[in-house]
Design a protein around this motif. Structure first.
Motif, PDB file in Angstrom:
ATOM      1  N   GLU A 244       0.831  -1.213   0.000  1.00 31.45           N
ATOM      2  CA  GLU A 244       0.000   0.000   0.000  1.00 31.45           C
ATOM      3  C   GLU A 244       0.857   1.251   0.000  1.00 31.45           C
ATOM      4  O   GLU A 244       0.601   2.208  -0.726  1.00 31.45           O
ATOM      5  CB  GLU A 244      -0.926  -0.012   1.220  1.00 31.45           C
ATOM      6  CG  GLU A 244      -1.834   1.208   1.301  1.00 31.45           C
ATOM      7  CD  GLU A 244      -2.719   1.196   2.534  1.00 31.45           C
ATOM      8  OE1 GLU A 244      -3.473   2.160   2.711  1.00 31.45           O
ATOM      9  OE2 GLU A 244      -2.657   0.219   3.314  1.00 31.45           O
ATOM     10  N   THR A 248       1.444   4.120  -3.192  1.00 31.08           N
ATOM     11  CA  THR A 248       1.035   5.521  -3.009  1.00 31.08           C
ATOM     12  C   THR A 248       2.254   6.426  -2.840  1.00 31.08           C
ATOM     13  O   THR A 248       2.138   7.547  -2.361  1.00 31.08           O
ATOM     14  CB  THR A 248       0.106   5.668  -1.788  1.00 31.08           C
ATOM     15  OG1 THR A 248       0.744   5.110  -0.625  1.00 31.08           O
ATOM     16  CG2 THR A 248      -1.214   4.945  -2.018  1.00 31.08           C
ATOM     17  N   LYS A 252       5.646   3.189  -6.754  1.00 34.87           N
ATOM     18  CA  LYS A 252       4.459   2.724  -7.465  1.00 34.87           C
ATOM     19  C   LYS A 252       4.819   2.242  -8.867  1.00 34.87           C
ATOM     20  O   LYS A 252       5.550   2.905  -9.590  1.00 34.87           O
ATOM     21  CB  LYS A 252       3.431   3.845  -7.564  1.00 34.87           C
ATOM     22  CG  LYS A 252       2.132   3.413  -8.231  1.00 34.87           C
ATOM     23  CD  LYS A 252       1.107   4.536  -8.230  1.00 34.87           C
ATOM     24  CE  LYS A 252      -0.197   4.087  -8.894  1.00 34.87           C
ATOM     25  NZ  LYS A 252      -1.222   5.157  -8.861  1.00 34.87           N
TER      26      LYS A 252
END
Length: 337
Positions: A244, A248, A252
């Protein structure tokens, strides 16, 4: 400067374009002319089969397919695609030989073999679109050879993975004679049913060259994600939380967000790592692409130290028996599994 075209900029409907170009009843052809309703598709692997299915089910072209795998041919028939009895049989019908042949094959040798057979009796004006990832040299050779026969050869390798092939969101990297490509509306039309982007990359072989560069970067990207996920888990970090954060922030990438190599993270996206790395883009195919890229670098005196190192990693993974698994299996290989 090359532009990136969404496919809907070109031809939203092949049926409409045929009416505009050929009239309401369609164009009439002699027995020696190709039918503008027939497209041959050769190579029904993890990428090729869904591409052929999209073309057959979303367009009004008649698709005839062939593959050496009986399982692949059975899958194509179940999807409503007509299959040829043999490779030679693709061009056998003198009344309606395909006006276009799409190839999605695993190697330069496979492309050479198939093209040698098909080009021997291809009618003039037949268009060949090679979506395989091969060396630019191979693409240029077939462009020149088919031009002498009055045919057009286009190298149009793809990016987007198996998901992109199934969702018809592939990016096509197109290399060809720009003037002849601009005249051939059918090429743009056919590609639009299988992808969402068509990127003109330059002359013959340029699409193949761009694809090798893309996959070189992709392999480096995946290797970095595998190492980071392994390190994070060893340090006690939840892989889902690490993923995660990476998705972000500056790490990425497609390899982390769409094709994450960690089985726990992949469970949410149903990517290959969640299925014991079945399906997807195989390790042996990534190895092949890396070897082509490294060879191109050597021939053009371009230093590729990272590419060389990653190529060796994938070679060892292949030797370990992981060649048929998705290339994200490198995560497990680096763990010694």
């Amino acid at each position: 400067m090359n532009r990136i075209f969404p496919t809907n900029v070109f031809f939203a409907s092949s049926r409409l374009m045929r009416r505009l170009v050929f009239g309401g009843g369609g164009r009439q052809f002699s027995s020696s002319s190709p039918s503008y309703d027939t497209v041959a598709f050769l190579g029904l692997g993890n990428m090729g089969l869904p591409m052929a299915v999209n073309l057959a089910t979303k367009s009004d072209y008649s698709v005839v397919a062939f593959d050496l795998s009986t399982h692949a041919l059975n899958s194509a028939e179940k999807a409503g695609i007509r299959v040829a009895p043999s490779l030679e049989g693709i061009m056998d019908n003198p009344q309606t030989p395909p006006s276009m042949v799409i190839t999605m094959l695993p190697s330069d040798a496979a492309v050479d073999s198939v093209m040698s057979i098909l080009s021997s009796n291809a009618p003039p004006n037949t268009s060949f679109i090679d979506c395989s990832t091969v060396s630019p040299t191979t693409s240029r050779q077939w462009h020149d050879a088919l031009a002498e026969k009055g045919c057009l050869f286009v190298d149009a390798p793809v990016s987007g993975g198996v998901k992109g092939a199934k969702d018809a969101t592939l990016t096509f990297m197109v290399g060809s004679d720009s003037a002849k490509l601009a005249e051939n509306w059918m090429i743009h039309c056919v590609l639009s049913y299988m992808g969402s982007r068509i990127i003109p990359c330059g002359g013959p072989g340029s699409g193949a060259a761009v694809k090798l560069c893309n996959n070189l970067a992709l392999a480096a990207q995946m290797t970095g994600i595998c190492e980071a996920m392994n390190l994070g888990e060893a340090l006690g970090v939840d892989p889902n939380i690490l993923s995660e954060v990476m998705n972000t922030s500056t790490a990425k990438s497609w390899s982390c967000e769409i094709n994450n190599p960690h089985p726990t993270v992949a469970a949410a996206t149903k990517s290959p790592a969640s299925k014991d790395y079945q399906g997807g883009f195989s390790t042996k195919l990534m190895l092949k692409d890396l070897q082509l890229a490294v060879g191109a670098g050597r021939n053009n005196q371009v230093a590729l130290p990272v590419g060389c190192a990653i190529s060796e990693l994938y070679n060892m993974a292949d030797l370990r028996g992981l060649g048929d698994k998705d290339f994200g299996v490198l995560l497990q290989f680096l763990r010694g599994k």
